[in-house]
Design an enzyme around this catalytic site. Structure first.
Site, PDB file in Angstrom:
ATOM      1  N   GLU A  61       7.854  -6.676   3.600  1.00 30.55           N
ATOM      2  CA  GLU A  61       9.083  -6.788   4.415  1.00 30.55           C
ATOM      3  C   GLU A  61       9.816  -8.093   4.130  1.00 30.55           C
ATOM      4  O   GLU A  61      10.998  -8.223   4.416  1.00 30.55           O
ATOM      5  CB  GLU A  61       8.792  -6.755   5.927  1.00 30.55           C
ATOM      6  CG  GLU A  61       7.888  -5.648   6.394  1.00 30.55           C
ATOM      7  CD  GLU A  61       6.432  -6.074   6.466  1.00 30.55           C
ATOM      8  OE1 GLU A  61       5.927  -6.258   7.582  1.00 30.55           O
ATOM      9  OE2 GLU A  61       5.812  -6.231   5.403  1.00 30.55           O
ATOM     10  N   CYS A  82      -4.832   1.514   5.255  1.00 29.43           N
ATOM     11  CA  CYS A  82      -5.300   2.839   5.671  1.00 29.43           C
ATOM     12  C   CYS A  82      -5.705   2.880   7.139  1.00 29.43           C
ATOM     13  O   CYS A  82      -5.831   3.949   7.725  1.00 29.43           O
ATOM     14  CB  CYS A  82      -6.486   3.277   4.803  1.00 29.43           C
ATOM     15  SG  CYS A  82      -7.912   2.190   4.965  1.00 29.43           S
TER      16      CYS A  82
END
Length: 383
Positions: A61, A82
């Site tokens: 980001e 995950c």
């Protein structure tokens, strides 16, 4: 599409470089133009093995659209966190802060000045039922990608380790996949003329191999007849290699991997025990070597002692005798190097000297099977 020119690859969530090794193992002419990861330990290991690859130690980001455009990449390889999608985790899915960077990538993809021709994504089983996956497929359709989803374990390639994972490969026109694509998730590899090794019949593991649920009558070692039979079937699969092919031959220093007495006494009945001749091992997770139950198999070093005989009357013994009996088996953890070999990392892969054994287990548990990804890269970018 002509791939005689070297493809430019962006490796996101690069970890210890599993995707990079898969790319090197594949037949694709390519170079990694940048790897991006925020994990300090993983980055040290990546840099140690790929000193010439630009490694950006930052959050995804934190990169702007311009940052991505400057890299001018043809391929994205990515393995997002995950934990938001595991049954052991909280399954926060898109609400989990760790999914934020992945959703940011999906937001950027349509806005890139040059969209990548190829994308490969790896994640845990569970991702295929997530809202994050729905967002991914929606973005790919809008950006004119054709794609194929898979659930594959390394046993498909004859590797004696169950690590069932979700994979997606996507490509933009022109060109299409070299195999008949399906709207369904394909279990195992498709049959393909482009690679003989893809035709290995796959021993598809159950979804709960890492998180087993017990049913039926217990025979010994808290295992049911059904579980013992499943293990017997796995061990008789001749298309799968034996564990001994992946073990370190050097016996020196192996004592540090023996299970400590406290662990033996407390967890003996819960451990998945394998022998060098076995053709199976359960999924190694990041807690291996620290937690015992459900984190990976342990190896019986003394093969002249019968496992069942040791466990049969164990509960009737005093702690001292129990320990004496269990110690006969010389149960040990697989070494980080052995796990790396089972996961397809080449012999020249290594850890910097200061990385502890615990850290090595942790980063390997977060990584992927190199051979599986290498085959998928060839399927994705075959001419």
């Amino acid at each position: 599409m002509d791939h005689t020119e070297r493809l430019r690859v962006l490796e996101l969530y690069s970890g210890i470089g599993g995707m990079h090794y898969a790319l090197k193992e594949s037949s694709v002419l390519a170079e990694v133009v940048a790897a991006v990861d925020v994990n300090t330990t993983a980055n040290e290991i990546y840099k140690h093995n790929f000193p010439n690859t630009p490694l950006l130690p930052k959050t995804i980001e934190g990169m702007t659209l311009q940052d991505f455009d400057k890299l001018n990449f043809d391929v994205i390889l990515l393995s997002p966190p995950c934990q938001p999608f595991t049954r052991i985790g909280l399954q926060g899915d898109v609400a989990d802060p760790r999914t934020k960077s992945f959703l940011y990538i999906l937001e950027l993809l349509p806005r890139l000045s040059k969209r990548p021709s190829f994308i490969l994504l790896e994640n845990v089983k569970g991702f295929e039922t997530s809202a994050a996956r729905e967002a991914l497929l929606k973005t790919l359709r809008e950006c004119d990608y054709s794609f194929q989803e898979f659930l594959i374990s390394p046993t498909s390639l004859g590797i004696p380790n169950s690590r069932l994972r979700y994979f997606l490969i996507a490509r933009r026109p022109p060109g299409s996949f070299s195999f008949p694509a399906s709207a369904e998730i394909i279990e195992g590899f498709p049959m393909s003329e482009s690679s003989n090794s893809l035709a290995v019949p796959h021993n598809h593991p159950t979804a709960s191999e890492c998180e087993r649920e017990k049913t039926g009558t217990v025979i010994f070692k808290l295992e049911t007849e059904e579980e013992l039979e499943r293990k017997r079937i796995q061990d008789s699969q001749e298309t799968v290699r034996r564990l001994q092919d992946f073990l370190q031959e050097d016996e020196e220093g192996m004592d540090q991997f023996l299970l400590p007495p406290k662990t033996l006494l407390r967890y003996a009945l819960l451990m998945d025990v394998v022998q060098p001749s076995s053709r199976r091992s359960v999924c190694f997770t990041k807690g291996y070597g620290h937690y015992v139950e459900g984190t990976g198999s342990v190896l019986q070093s003394r093969v002249d002692v019968e496992l069942e005989g040791v466990f049969k009357s164990l509960e009737l013994l005093s702690e001292e005798d129990k320990l004496k009996q269990l110690s006969q088996l010389k149960l040990r953890y697989f070494t980080p190097r052995e796990i790396a070999s089972l996961m397809g990392f080449p012999a020249d892969f290594s850890f910097p000297k200061h990385i502890s054994i615990k850290q090595q287990y942790r980063v390997l548990g977060n990584s992927l099977n190199v051979h599986v990804v290498s085959q998928l890269i060839d399927l994705l970018i075959s001419k």
